[in-house]
Design an enzyme around this catalytic site. Structure first.
Site, PDB file in Angstrom:
ATOM      1  N   GLU A 258       0.893  -1.167   0.000  1.00 51.47           N
ATOM      2  CA  GLU A 258       0.000   0.000   0.000  1.00 51.47           C
ATOM      3  C   GLU A 258       0.924   1.208   0.000  1.00 51.47           C
ATOM      4  O   GLU A 258       1.674   1.414   0.956  1.00 51.47           O
ATOM      5  CB  GLU A 258      -0.902  -0.057   1.232  1.00 51.47           C
TER       6      GLU A 258
ATOM      7  N   CYS B   8      -2.066   8.150   4.671  1.00 49.58           N
ATOM      8  CA  CYS B   8      -2.101   7.762   3.256  1.00 49.58           C
ATOM      9  C   CYS B   8      -3.384   8.277   2.606  1.00 49.58           C
ATOM     10  O   CYS B   8      -3.460   8.360   1.385  1.00 49.58           O
ATOM     11  CB  CYS B   8      -1.991   6.251   3.123  1.00 49.58           C
TER      12      CYS B   8
HETATM   13  P1  NAP Z   1       9.460   3.911   3.628  1.00 50.54           P
HETATM   14  O1  NAP Z   1      10.668   4.739   3.436  1.00 50.54           O
HETATM   15  O2  NAP Z   1       8.850   3.353   2.415  1.00 50.54           O
HETATM   16  O3  NAP Z   1       9.852   2.747   4.642  1.00 50.54           O
HETATM   17  C1  NAP Z   1       8.928   1.729   5.021  1.00 50.54           C
HETATM   18  C2  NAP Z   1       9.682   0.452   5.331  1.00 50.54           C
HETATM   19  O4  NAP Z   1      10.232  -0.085   4.134  1.00 50.54           O
HETATM   20  C3  NAP Z   1      10.845   0.646   6.290  1.00 50.54           C
HETATM   21  O5  NAP Z   1      10.939  -0.492   7.109  1.00 50.54           O
HETATM   22  C4  NAP Z   1      12.029   0.721   5.367  1.00 50.54           C
HETATM   23  O6  NAP Z   1      13.189   0.247   5.974  1.00 50.54           O
HETATM   24  C5  NAP Z   1      11.642  -0.215   4.249  1.00 50.54           C
HETATM   25  N1  NAP Z   1      12.229   0.172   2.973  1.00 50.54           N
HETATM   26  C6  NAP Z   1      12.089   1.363   2.348  1.00 50.54           C
HETATM   27  N2  NAP Z   1      12.736   1.345   1.168  1.00 50.54           N
HETATM   28  C7  NAP Z   1      13.282   0.120   1.048  1.00 50.54           C
HETATM   29  C8  NAP Z   1      14.062  -0.502   0.041  1.00 50.54           C
HETATM   30  N3  NAP Z   1      14.422   0.128  -1.076  1.00 50.54           N
HETATM   31  N4  NAP Z   1      14.453  -1.766   0.245  1.00 50.54           N
HETATM   32  C9  NAP Z   1      14.110  -2.412   1.392  1.00 50.54           C
HETATM   33  N5  NAP Z   1      13.386  -1.865   2.375  1.00 50.54           N
HETATM   34  C10 NAP Z   1      12.970  -0.620   2.210  1.00 50.54           C
HETATM   35  O7  NAP Z   1       8.319   4.700   4.377  1.00 50.54           O
HETATM   36  P2  NAP Z   1       8.363   5.621   5.665  1.00 50.54           P
HETATM   37  O8  NAP Z   1       9.689   5.560   6.340  1.00 50.54           O
HETATM   38  O9  NAP Z   1       7.199   5.242   6.466  1.00 50.54           O
HETATM   39  O10 NAP Z   1       8.085   7.061   5.130  1.00 50.54           O
HETATM   40  C11 NAP Z   1       8.785   7.666   4.093  1.00 50.54           C
HETATM   41  C12 NAP Z   1       7.777   8.242   3.118  1.00 50.54           C
HETATM   42  O11 NAP Z   1       6.823   7.234   2.771  1.00 50.54           O
HETATM   43  C13 NAP Z   1       6.932   9.350   3.663  1.00 50.54           C
HETATM   44  O12 NAP Z   1       7.566  10.594   3.603  1.00 50.54           O
HETATM   45  C14 NAP Z   1       5.708   9.234   2.782  1.00 50.54           C
HETATM   46  O13 NAP Z   1       5.926   9.895   1.571  1.00 50.54           O
HETATM   47  C15 NAP Z   1       5.548   7.797   2.507  1.00 50.54           C
HETATM   48  N6  NAP Z   1       4.554   7.094   3.342  1.00 50.54           N
HETATM   49  C16 NAP Z   1       3.399   6.717   2.776  1.00 50.54           C
HETATM   50  C17 NAP Z   1       2.470   6.031   3.522  1.00 50.54           C
HETATM   51  C18 NAP Z   1       1.197   5.583   2.935  1.00 50.54           C
HETATM   52  O14 NAP Z   1       0.392   4.992   3.659  1.00 50.54           O
HETATM   53  N7  NAP Z   1       0.973   5.775   1.649  1.00 50.54           N
HETATM   54  C19 NAP Z   1       2.691   5.716   4.850  1.00 50.54           C
HETATM   55  C20 NAP Z   1       3.890   6.091   5.408  1.00 50.54           C
HETATM   56  C21 NAP Z   1       4.812   6.761   4.625  1.00 50.54           C
HETATM   57  P3  NAP Z   1      14.391   1.199   6.423  1.00 50.54           P
HETATM   58  O15 NAP Z   1      13.787   2.508   6.840  1.00 50.54           O
HETATM   59  O16 NAP Z   1      15.041   0.442   7.516  1.00 50.54           O
HETATM   60  O17 NAP Z   1      15.231   1.334   5.224  1.00 50.54           O
END
Ligand code: NAP
Length: 490
Positions: free
Chosen positions: A248, A285
């Site tokens: 998601e 989200c």
């Molecule tokens: P994220 O960066 O996507 O991280 C979520 C999880 O996925 C973390 O455990 C992260 O691990 C892992 N991850 C991320 N990129 C990866 C990759 N390339 N390979 C392997 N694992 C990976 O999300 P976030 O930290 O929650 O937030 C960052 C951004 O995501 C926000 O600024 C927002 O734009 C978006 N977000 C969207 C939603 C939604 O519901 N649509 C919710 C939350 C966030 P590590 O951090 O340990 O690398």
């Protein structure tokens, strides 16, 4: 060994001692244990699954004060919201417990043999579903309970008969450990294998990548960024044996406010919208990131009312300093690509001020950079000249968790076209209220075409979330002993 530090989200200061990040050996141990636990849990009864899920809900509620206090330090989401989120998480766990009790994961379709030549004649078929196996579950940052260690993905996977290895979110590592401690206690009390729910953690992408690549992992579930979700989906697909990956991801959730709605109650809608944009510091989200309006006097007055209402909102600190930086960068990108700022409150180092920007539909259609999600308390107004232009804007958005249509009460060519346009891009279409707030119920659909979801035919909230972790199997001309066991060999 790599260390993982918890931070106070309000101050950015280190909180507590650093934790050890999981090594590749730790990940292998957790997945092996989950695979061993699946051997028995996969054939558990509905009553056993319900007993576990009910006990997990009670354990969460029993530790409420300490959990809320810890979550508040690590996320700054506030005690009222966090306590409410525990209620929601316990509700989800109990709802899946109830589904297990009612036998939903074991439902089957008995299609008796029909004599005669095919295609009308056919053998006896019994269609049922089997659990997939150990699930790699990526906790989200923005719901430290409801979409984290014991959130809906874990609850639905356990109810389906799967074991789970959680990749904790580095934004709330101490809380994740505490919730995991509760799970271990419940598993022990119930005499269940400790490996039924495992937890790995790290502040670098290697941990999540290793988890998805592990040959014994049978599916992935993820809530987070489009970039992270896309990378992990590619990993899932690149395995020698690709696995389903339920991501998601990002969504900008257009709100289309037709003049009919604005004439009737523009001021009220402006106040509601301002609250929805800023609630939880916009870290949802389902945040209404795009407001689509048709030019005219009612729209002018809504824009003025919304500008005034949003300017008074005071969002709290963001979940992490990285998200705060990403929010600022997103706003700057919008302005560089032609959006005009209407509200631009500076905020503080951790807490951003609310932002409202405006652009013409023609400019929006021309500039894909304006279609990106900006995670935080902001929204982009798109001013269209006609319903046809509104439809073009929805089409350009592509995929979204939600579309909200205000003013579609009366049937007309326009409202029919708009409802169809909304349904073409969103998993949930609202005709009243705001998209923030996702009911946990039977008919919920929380998913949508890319980039809202990697699997738009599934949902991560509501009863149908269970279906993601069950695979259909048809038994053809099954022997009597197997039919007597309702198609379950053991
Ligand atoms: P994220 O960066 O996507 O991280 C979520 C999880 O996925 C973390 O455990 C992260 O691990 C892992 N991850 C991320 N990129 C990866 C990759 N390339 N390979 C392997 N694992 C990976 O999300 P976030 O930290 O929650 O937030 C960052 C951004 O995501 C926000 O600024 C927002 O734009 C978006 N977000 C969207 C939603 C939604 O519901 N649509 C919710 C939350 C966030 P590590 O951090 O340990 O690398």
């Amino acid at each position: 060994m790599t260390l993982l530090q918890s931070f106070d989200a309000r101050t950015g200061a280190a909180h507590g001692e650093p934790l050890n990040a999981s090594t590749s050996a730790d990940i292998d141990v957790a997945v092996q244990a989950a695979a061993a636990a699946f051997d028995t849990w996969g054939s558990s009864t509905g009553a056993q699954r319900a007993a576990l899920l009910d006990a997990l809900a009670a354990a969460l509620e029993g530790d409420r004060d300490a959990l809320v206090a810890l979550a508040d330090v690590e996320t700054a989401l506030g005690t009222a919201r966090l306590s409410g989120e525990i209620d929601r998480t316990a509700f989800q766990l109990r709802r899946f417990a109830d589904m297990a009790t009612r036998g939903v994961p074991f439902e089957r379709l008995d299609d008796p043999a029909v004599a005669g030549a095919p295609p009308a004649g056919h053998p006896a078929m019994l269609r049922q579903r089997v659990p997939l196996g150990p699930v790699a579950m990526f906790a989200a940052s923005n719901f430290p309970f409801a979409f984290s260690v014991l959130g809906g993905d874990t609850a639905s996977a356990l109810a389906a008969g799967c074991s789970v290895v959680v990749k904790a979110h580095p934004g709330h590592p101490q809380l994740s450990q505490r919730v995991f401690g509760l799970i271990r206690g419940v598993l022990q009390d119930q005499g269940l294998p400790a490996g039924l729910v495992g937890l790995v953690q790290g502040a670098a992408i290697e941990v999540g990548v290793a988890l998805v690549r592990h040959s014994l992992i049978a599916a992935g579930a993820f809530t987070g960024s489009t970039r992270g979700g896309a990378a992990l989906q590619a990993e899932a697909n690149a395995r020698p044996r690709p696995i389903p990956f339920y991501g998601e991801l990002g969504s900008i959730n257009p709100v289309v406010a037709l003049p009919a709605a604005l004439d009737a109650k523009g001021a009220e809608l402006a106040a509601t919208l301002a609250g929805s944009i800023a609630v939880g510091c916009g870290q949802f989200c389902t945040n209404p990131g795009l407001i689509v309006l048709i030019d005219g006097p009612a729209t002018d007055s809504l824009v003025a009312q919304l500008t005034a209402a949003l300017a008074t909102q005071q969002p709290h600190a963001m979940l992490t300093t990285g998200m705060r930086r990403a929010f600022d960068a997103g706003i700057t990108r919008f302005i560089e690509n032609g959006a005009q700022p209407l509200v631009q409150q500076p905020g503080s180092a951790q807490a951003p001020g609310p932002h409202l920007l405006q652009v013409s539909a023609a400019k929006f259609l021309q500039q894909p950079a304006l279609h990106d999600e900006v995670f935080g308390p902001s929204s982009l107004i798109v001013r269209a000249r006609s319903v046809a232009e509104v439809l073009a804007v929805l089409d350009a958005v592509g995929g979204s968790l939600t579309v909200t249509l205000w003013g579609a009460e009366a049937e007309s060519d326009d409202t029919r076209a708009l409802v169809r346009g909304a349904m073409a891009i969103a998993g949930r279409v609202l005709f009243a209220g705001v998209p923030t707030g996702v009911a946990v119920t039977a008919a919920q659909q929380h998913g949508g075409p890319w980039p809202a979801s990697t699997q738009p035919m599934t949902t991560s909230v509501g009863d149908a979330a269970l279906d993601r972790f069950l695979r259909p199997v048809s038994l053809q001309d099954a022997p009597a002993w197997l039919r007597a066991r309702e198609g379950r060999p053991c």
